[in-house]
Write an enzyme that holds these catalytic residues in place. Structure first.
Site, PDB file in Angstrom:
ATOM      1  N   SER A 327      11.895   5.761   4.231  1.00  0.00           N
ATOM      2  CA  SER A 327      11.459   5.984   2.992  1.00  0.00           C
ATOM      3  C   SER A 327      12.682   6.587   1.982  1.00  0.00           C
ATOM      4  O   SER A 327      12.674   6.779   0.712  1.00  0.00           O
ATOM      5  CB  SER A 327      10.229   6.825   2.758  1.00  0.00           C
ATOM      6  OG  SER A 327       9.397   6.139   3.344  1.00  0.00           O
ATOM      7  N   HIS A 370      -2.865   4.620  -1.956  1.00  0.00           N
ATOM      8  CA  HIS A 370      -2.626   5.773  -3.158  1.00  0.00           C
ATOM      9  C   HIS A 370      -3.290   5.539  -4.421  1.00  0.00           C
ATOM     10  O   HIS A 370      -3.171   6.305  -5.339  1.00  0.00           O
ATOM     11  CB  HIS A 370      -1.085   5.791  -3.165  1.00  0.00           C
ATOM     12  CG  HIS A 370      -0.258   6.316  -1.929  1.00  0.00           C
ATOM     13  ND1 HIS A 370       0.112   5.246  -1.138  1.00  0.00           N
ATOM     14  CD2 HIS A 370      -0.038   7.703  -1.776  1.00  0.00           C
ATOM     15  CE1 HIS A 370       0.847   6.250  -0.042  1.00  0.00           C
ATOM     16  NE2 HIS A 370       0.699   7.486  -0.673  1.00  0.00           N
ATOM     17  N   CYS A 383       4.720   6.096  -1.680  1.00  0.00           N
ATOM     18  CA  CYS A 383       4.052   4.946  -1.540  1.00  0.00           C
ATOM     19  C   CYS A 383       4.640   3.366  -1.205  1.00  0.00           C
ATOM     20  O   CYS A 383       5.471   3.130  -2.003  1.00  0.00           O
ATOM     21  CB  CYS A 383       2.927   4.609  -2.704  1.00  0.00           C
ATOM     22  SG  CYS A 383       2.019   3.198  -2.739  1.00  0.00           S
TER      23      CYS A 383
END
Lengths: 645, 382
Positions: A327, A370, A383
């Protein structure tokens, strides 16, 4: 026998004749000898005289004093230490086993030492001195000197040897020196004659190796008279060599020490970089090793131990370790989408916890989804679905472009060994290396830093520094102490409104209640931090494992767990430092990497162990306990004394 | 020669013998030994120890022995020649069985506290035996095959025993020393021509046998031959000695590098600089002048002894002198040829100059015999 007079006369005549004949033959031989003598001593005297001089005079090279290596503040990282050593010559020693056993009673010698000395002596010509023991103290040397008559062929010598006063702290950066090998010589076109000096040491890794030319200096020379066994009888003349130049690094030894100790017990890497200048303040790869072992000649047990350690201490994970960024890559995808005008950043995307693309279901890390998220929330809460959507809109080419622009997939020219370029996968790359077309699924994986994307911790730090400064920051490790003006970096030309969104997302990651690194927030005024967590999959949990009841990372063996990553910069308002942390198989970026990133960032901002006030009140007791433990391991301040004027 | 004349001749006796000593020879011997002392002092780096002083003492002892031997009547030496020869053969056989080993060769015999080197003794006894043999033998039989073979056997048996030790150098000296006596006794030319032919054949055989099961010499002896033939072949191995020796010798030039200034000797490039290679040191430090003057001294000794041999009326004495001086000549000629690269390194010392005990004592015994022959023959009163 009675002889008649005639017989006697005959006998005398024969003997006289034969005697004179013998005499003339002898005279002839003597004449030949004289002629030969005259030929050698009068006609060829010059030539033989020259040969005698060649025999007698040896040109010896004097090793130059190696340049020193300092950190940015003048703390010594690599120095030269005067030490005593004992050398031994086979032909003077006679019974080498006997002499070695006597020597072993005077100074500590291991079986290994003795065996190595024996082997070296038998392998070399008998008059070649072989080092039996090094780094002896004055007592040991005195004992040897006092017992000299019982130790034929043994001579104490004084010399300089390399030492690394900070031990493992800078092992991966500074590297180490070692004896010149055949391979070293073959690699060079015109090897410096100084390399032929027995026991001369050259840089084998790190700065020691890459800055060899600077550090080495130039050899001096000495003409000596030697006897037949090569023993020096006297010096005829001498020209001193030129010492090597010193090298100054951008590393901050104290921060480096803190970072390495903060990684203690993990297989991990941390990089601290100045966001404006690119100066690398810390380049910590844990666990590390003691480079002094290599200078002395590492024992095979020690070396095997380093090789067999599954945490791979010899690898410099900061520049050599290749990790899917996970991420932490999402800023790249976000910026690529902004630049491609695929979104304005305000628009929201609905995350149900998965997304179906081309007949395949891609999950969000949060199974429940989310809900509706914009770019800022998508970054803060990490997300996945939001970035699946964005990457589909902008395509892999835009992501590649942005990735390169932010400094990923580039091999930085640093004076250390094994710097990796990482991997910034493109369509062409896949075609060439996998012999397959780029598929949409590849783009989806890339959007969250999985799939083919590979980065080094250094590259992640560069990326973060570029996001914080909007400048094309290049990392540097060498610092010219005379250069007062700092380098001016070119602008990265990212639009301020885009960067505001990205930075907002990173600030929220750490400081928003729903941010993934909220537990690693900083509360001190002016030291607030912005960051991004990452958890990258190394292996997915297989069906078989799932059926066997393995659902959580903790149930997997260590080397199959996810990598934990964290990047950050601080302070938020006026960024100074960019930090990247990777904990190999640390399972979760927010749980394993973010706390380390926070501590190292605070240490950089505070010039030492961070004050408790920087931490949220509920965490302080736990943090204090951790700090106490850490402080015990930190190197004493005396070791960090500035030794340069 | 008339009866009257015969009666007027007389043999020196008692103290009168001192007058008949070959004094020029004594002076020459001392002069040559003096070269030795100077060189031994030099190679020890300007020290009387460890070589010059013991050598001086040994030479003094040698002189005493020489005079003792000289004053013993020649007839005594003639009468014990056969016995002495037999004893030395027995001792050589003893070495074969009980000898102590040193430097890769078995040369020494230890009897109680005594350390004997029978091969040194054999050099003299072989000559004595042959001289006595030809003194005894009917002159007419001198060149008869059987009697020549017997003489050859006397010379060859000790030589073969010494070769087995192995000590090629000494064996050669014994055989050649014997050969000199046989030659001087007047044996026919043809025999020597035949020996020469046989010698060529033996050399061929020795070289051919190399590497086969019946290899005649030890490996190290073959290596010495190789090194002799081409010293540059292996400058650090077998050829090292000869190469370094030639460098030292040649670099001496006309007047040498100066007393104790020879770098080759001082820095130990010269092997055996105090024994077999002492001539090299001399040539290095005193140059052509020093080296050739020593050669001249040696040749003067040869000349003086030749005169003595020509003058003596004793067949035994003349043959003895020729044999001893012939051996002496072989010593220094082979040694010099060796250090100059003209002969293989065979381990022959430079007589009276090289450091070493037994060789010097044996030589002085030899010169004692020469003196005895010189003194003890009838001559006209002067």
């Amino acid at each position: 026998m009675k002889r008649t007079e005639r017989e006697k006369e005959f006998s005398q005549r024969v003997i006289s004749r034969r005697g004179l004949l013998l005499g003339s033959v002898q005279l002839g031989i003597a004449g030949t000898l004289l002629w030969r003598l005259r030929d050698m001593q009068l006609n060829q005297a010059e030539q033989f005289h020259l040969l005698a001089e060649e025999n007698r005079i040896n040109l010896r090279l004097l090793p130059p004093v190696r340049g020193l290596i300092f950190d940015r503040n003048g703390v010594l990282l690599a120095g030269n230490e005067q030490n005593y050593r004992v050398v031994m010559k086979r032909d003077d020693a006679g019974d080498i086993d006997l002499v070695l056993s006597r020597l072993a009673q005077l100074i500590p010698l291991t079986e290994d030492d003795i065996e190595r000395a024996r082997r070296d002596m038998l392998r070399n010509r008998p008059f070649v001195p072989v080092t039996v023991a090094e780094r002896l103290n004055w007592d040991e040397i005195s004992r040897i000197a006092a017992n000299a008559p019982a130790l034929p062929g043994v001579t104490p010598e004084m010399g300089l040897s390399r030492y690394y006063p900070l031990y493992e702290d800078t092992a991966h950066v500074v590297g180490y020196v070692g004896p010149v090998s055949e391979r070293d010589l073959e690699a060079l076109e015109a090897p410096d004659p100084v390399l032929m000096i027995p026991r001369f040491q050259i840089g084998k890794s790190g700065v020691e190796r890459m800055q060899e030319e600077t550090l080495r200096g130039r050899a001096g020379s000495q003409r000596v008279e030697v006897n037949a066994v090569g023993r020096v009888m006297r010096e005829l003349d001498r020209v001193e060599g030129t010492p090597g130049d010193n090298v100054h690094l951008t590393i901050d030894a104290k921060l480096q020490n803190y970072a390495l100790e903060r990684l203690h017990g993990q297989s991990a890497a941390a990089v601290v970089m100045d966001v404006e200048t690119g100066d690398i303040l810390a380049l910590a790869s844990g666990p590390s090793f003691d480079p002094n072992l290599f200078v002395r000649g590492i024992s095979s047990t020690d070396f095997r131990g380093l090789l067999d350690n599954e945490f791979r201490p010899l690898v410099n994970k900061t520049v050599q370790g290749l990790y899917p960024p996970g991420s932490t890559f999402k800023m790249v995808t976000a910026l690529a989408a902004l630049e491609a005008a695929a979104t304005d950043g305000q628009e929201t995307v609905f995350c149900p916890g998965h997304m179906d693309i081309a007949g395949h279901r891609f999950h969000c890390w949060r199974r429940g989804g989310h809900g509706r998220v914009g770019m800022v929330a998508a970054l803060a809460q990490s997300c996945d679905v939001y970035f699946y959507e964005m990457s589909q809109r902008c395509g892999i080419d835009k992501i590649n472009e942005m990735s390169t622009r932010l400094g990923l997939g580039i091999r930085y020219d640093l004076p250390i060994t094994s710097v990796s370029a990482g991997l910034n996968p493109t369509r062409e790359w896949k075609q060439r290396n996998r012999n397959a077309d780029w598929r949409i699924g590849d783009t989806i994986n890339a959007s969250i830093g999985q799939g083919y994307v590979l980065t080094t911790p250094l590259q992640l730090a560069v990326m973060t520094a570029r996001l914080a400064s909007n400048k094309a920051v290049l990392p540097r490790l060498l610092r010219d102490p005379l250069e007062r003006a700092e380098r001016e970096m070119a602008s990265l030309d990212l639009r301020p409104e885009w960067l505001r969104l990205i930075r907002r997302g990173m600030v929220d990651t750490v400081n928003h209640q729903r941010g993934t690194a909220y537990s690693s927030r900083v509360v001190a005024e002016g030291q607030m931090m912005a960051g991004k967590t990452g958890t990258s999959q190394v292996f997915s949990i297989t069906r078989a494992e799932r059926e066997a009841g393995i659902r959580r990372q903790e149930d997997l063996p260590w080397n199959r767990r996810n990598h934990a990553l964290f990047v950050d910069y601080a302070p938020v308002d006026n960024p100074r430092f960019a930090v990247a942390v990777v904990v190999e198989h640390g399972m979760g970026g927010s749980s394993a990497a973010a706390p380390i990133g926070r501590d190292i960032t605070l240490a950089a901002l505070n010039g030492g162990v961070p004050p408790l006030s920087a931490y949220p009140a509920p965490q302080r007791n736990r943090i204090r306990a951790e700090q106490i433990e850490l402080e015990e391991r930190l190197r004493a301040p005396e070791a960090m004394r500035v030794s340069r004027a | 020669m008339s009866y009257l004349e015969y009666n007027t001749k007389r043999m020196p006796a008692g103290l009168a013998k001192v007058l008949y000593v070959n004094w020029p020879l004594v002076a020459l011997l001392i002069a040559v030994a003096g070269y030795g002392f100077i060189m031994l002092y030099s190679v020890a780096g300007g020290n009387a120890t460890p070589w010059a002083e013991p050598q001086l003492k040994r030479f003094a002892a040698g002189l005493v022995i020489m005079f003792v031997v000289a004053f013993v009547p020649l007839w005594f030496w003639r009468s014990i020649a056969g016995l002495a020869y037999a004893v030395s053969i027995l001792l050589l056989i003893g070495v074969e069985f009980f000898g102590s080993v040193g430097m890769g060769a078995k040369r020494w015999l230890e009897i109680g506290p005594l350390r004997l080197q029978p091969s040194e003794l054999a050099k003299i006894t072989t000559i004595m035996a042959l001289a006595a043999y030809y003194d005894w033998l009917d002159l007419k039989k001198t060149s008869r095959l059987l009697w020549v073979l017997l003489a050859a056997l006397i010379a060859v048996v000790p030589a073969l025993l010494v070769v087995r030790q192995p000590d090629l150098g000494t064996a050669m000296l014994i055989a050649l020393g014997g050969g000199v006596v046989i030659f001087a006794a007047g044996v026919h030319w043809a025999y020597f021509a035949a020996i020469l032919g046989a010698g060529v054949a033996v050399v061929t055989a020795v070289l051919q046998s190399r590497g086969t099961e019946w290899q005649i010499l030890k490996d190290y002896q073959y290596r010495r031959i190789d090194a002799f033939l081409d010293p540059t072949l292996d400058p650090l191995g077998a050829g090292y000695h000869i190469n370094q020796s030639m460098i030292a010798l040649g670099s001496g030039g006309w007047s040498g590098r100066g007393f104790m200034e020879g770098t080759q000797a001082r820095l130990n490039f010269l092997p055996e600089k105090h024994t077999d290679f002492i001539f090299t040191t001399l040539a290095e430090e005193f140059g052509f002048v020093g080296a050739s003057s020593l050669l001249l001294l040696y040749m003067l000794i040869m000349g003086v002894c030749l005169l003595s041999a020509l003058n003596t009326t004793s067949r035994f004495g003349a043959l003895l002198i020729t044999g001893v001086t012939g051996t002496f000549f072989l010593y220094f000629a082979v040694n010099m040829a060796m250090v100059m690269g003209l002969a293989p390194v065979v381990g022959v010392p430079l007589p009276l100059v090289s450091y070493g005990g037994s060789a010097m004592i044996v030589l002085m015994v030899g010169f004692g015999l020469v003196q005895s022959a010189h003194i003890h023959h009838a001559r006209l009163p002067s």
